[in-house]
Design a protein around this motif. Structure first.
Motif, short mmCIF file in Angstrom:
data_model
loop_
_atom_site.label_atom_id
_atom_site.label_comp_id
_atom_site.label_asym_id
_atom_site.label_seq_id
_atom_site.Cartn_x
_atom_site.Cartn_y
_atom_site.Cartn_z
N VAL A 1 0.85 -1.20 0.00
CA VAL A 1 0.00 0.00 0.00
C VAL A 1 0.89 1.25 0.00
CG1 VAL A 1 -1.65 1.35 1.38
CG2 VAL A 1 -1.98 -1.11 1.07
N HIS A 2 1.95 1.21 0.78
CA HIS A 2 2.91 2.31 0.84
C HIS A 2 3.45 2.62 -0.55
CE1 HIS A 2 4.96 4.65 3.88
NE2 HIS A 2 4.65 3.77 4.81
N VAL A 3 3.93 1.60 -1.21
CA VAL A 3 4.55 1.78 -2.53
C VAL A 3 3.52 2.26 -3.55
CG1 VAL A 3 5.73 0.58 -4.42
CG2 VAL A 3 6.41 0.16 -2.07
N SER A 4 2.26 1.89 -3.37
CA SER A 4 1.22 2.34 -4.31
C SER A 4 1.08 3.86 -4.29
CB SER A 4 -0.12 1.68 -3.99
OG SER A 4 -0.67 2.21 -2.81
N LEU B 1 8.45 10.72 -2.69
CA LEU B 1 9.04 9.43 -3.06
C LEU B 1 9.87 8.83 -1.92
CD1 LEU B 1 10.10 10.07 -6.76
CD2 LEU B 1 8.16 8.71 -5.92
N MET B 2 10.46 9.68 -1.11
CA MET B 2 11.22 9.18 0.05
C MET B 2 10.29 8.40 0.98
SD MET B 2 13.80 12.28 0.92
CE MET B 2 14.85 13.00 -0.34
N LEU B 3 9.06 8.85 1.08
CA LEU B 3 8.09 8.13 1.90
C LEU B 3 7.59 6.86 1.21
CD1 LEU B 3 6.24 7.80 4.35
CD2 LEU B 3 4.58 9.26 3.17
N THR B 4 7.28 6.97 -0.07
CA THR B 4 6.63 5.84 -0.75
C THR B 4 7.60 4.73 -1.17
OG1 THR B 4 6.74 6.83 -2.96
CG2 THR B 4 4.78 7.31 -1.61
N ILE B 5 8.88 5.05 -1.27
CA ILE B 5 9.86 4.04 -1.69
C ILE B 5 10.84 3.69 -0.58
CG2 ILE B 5 11.75 3.53 -3.30
CD1 ILE B 5 10.20 5.24 -5.38
N ALA B 6 11.50 4.71 -0.01
CA ALA B 6 12.53 4.45 1.00
C ALA B 6 11.95 3.92 2.31
CB ALA B 6 13.36 5.71 1.26
N ASP B 7 10.82 4.48 2.73
CA ASP B 7 10.23 4.05 4.00
C ASP B 7 9.79 2.59 4.00
OD1 ASP B 7 9.31 4.41 6.70
OD2 ASP B 7 7.29 4.57 5.88
N PRO B 8 9.08 2.11 2.96
CA PRO B 8 8.72 0.69 2.98
C PRO B 8 9.93 -0.23 2.93
CG PRO B 8 7.65 1.81 1.13
CD PRO B 8 8.45 2.82 1.86
N LEU B 9 10.95 0.19 2.18
CA LEU B 9 12.17 -0.61 2.12
C LEU B 9 12.82 -0.68 3.50
CD1 LEU B 9 14.33 -2.16 0.55
CD2 LEU B 9 15.40 0.04 0.04
N SER B 10 12.91 0.45 4.15
CA SER B 10 13.49 0.49 5.49
C SER B 10 12.66 -0.33 6.47
CB SER B 10 13.60 1.95 5.93
OG SER B 10 13.10 2.19 7.18
N GLY B 11 11.34 -0.30 6.31
CA GLY B 11 10.47 -1.10 7.16
C GLY B 11 10.69 -2.59 6.99
N LEU B 12 10.88 -3.01 5.75
CA LEU B 12 11.14 -4.42 5.50
C LEU B 12 12.49 -4.84 6.07
CD1 LEU B 12 9.84 -4.98 1.87
CD2 LEU B 12 8.90 -5.91 3.99
N VAL C 1 20.95 2.48 4.75
CA VAL C 1 20.27 2.12 3.50
C VAL C 1 19.18 3.14 3.19
CG1 VAL C 1 18.79 0.40 2.37
CG2 VAL C 1 20.81 -0.35 3.66
N THR C 2 18.43 3.52 4.20
CA THR C 2 17.37 4.52 4.01
C THR C 2 17.96 5.82 3.49
OG1 THR C 2 16.12 3.54 5.83
CG2 THR C 2 15.50 5.78 5.18
N PHE C 3 19.06 6.26 4.10
CA PHE C 3 19.71 7.49 3.66
C PHE C 3 20.15 7.39 2.20
CE2 PHE C 3 23.49 10.02 2.90
CZ PHE C 3 23.05 11.29 3.25
N ALA C 4 20.77 6.28 1.84
CA ALA C 4 21.26 6.09 0.47
C ALA C 4 20.11 6.11 -0.54
CB ALA C 4 22.04 4.77 0.36
#
Length: 194
Positions: free
Chosen positions: A9-12, A97-108, A125-128
């Protein structure tokens, strides 16, 4: 499985920024669609929190602390709307995009860790990822500041009077403000909204 659904849902949320980047809609449309989405989300949340919407979707996609507070999707829509209207596209799009892409990745990557503070490797990783998302839009210093602000907002969830300040609200706002500050510091204009 619920965690993966939440991340999906985040990435959507990338759909509107992607539609703008692909030239499908204008930035004005992005702004108005975010506003419409925020109003719908807030209406749904008002009904859910006051009367109760007993939808299975809410059971699966909301966290425990969201059961009696605004859910993350509504906070995302509100923050994205504020950022979209307050800043021009070169600031708002990477911040969202930092929220929709980086945040879900960091959450995983950090899903097995306590939620109060993430591990340094996950934050790195989130910063990168945030930096990579910002650098096509703005010069080095604003991209670095935006990535740093988003990473800090992602890494720490403050609690105010028992209410968890969700990073769906803080990541885009912090990133946009930091990018704007970086542009101002380097003579690239903003700090004033666009």
């Amino acid at each position: 499985m619920g965690e993966l659904k939440r991340r999906a849902v985040h990435v959507s949320g990338t759909a509107l920024p992607a539609a703008y980047l692909l030239g499908i809609i204008t930035y004005e449309w992005v702004r108005w669609l975010f506003l419409f989405g925020a109003l719908v989300a807030l209406c749904l949340e008002a009904v859910r929190l006051s009367v109760g919407l007993d939808w299975r979707l809410y059971e699966e996609l909301t966290r425990e602390y969201e059961q009696t507070n605004l859910a993350g999707y509504a906070l995302y829509m509100v923050a994205a709307t504020v950022v979209a209207f307050a800043f021009d596209a070169r600031i708002a799009i990477p911040a969202i995009l930092m929220l929709t892409i980086a945040d879900p990745l960091s959450g995983l990557l950090g899903s097995s860790e306590p939620r109060s503070m993430k591990e340094l490797s996950v934050l790195a990783v989130t910063f990168a990822v945030c930096f990579v998302l910002a650098i096509p839009f703005v010069p080095l210093v604003p991209a670095l500041l935006g990535a740093l602000a988003a990473t800090l907002a992602d890494g720490v969830k403050p609690v105010f009077r028992g209410y968890v300040i969700d990073d769906n609200l803080t990541i885009p706002v912090a990133a946009a403000l930091a990018i704007s500050l970086g542009l101002w510091l380097t003579g690239g204009a903003p700090l004033a909204p666009g």
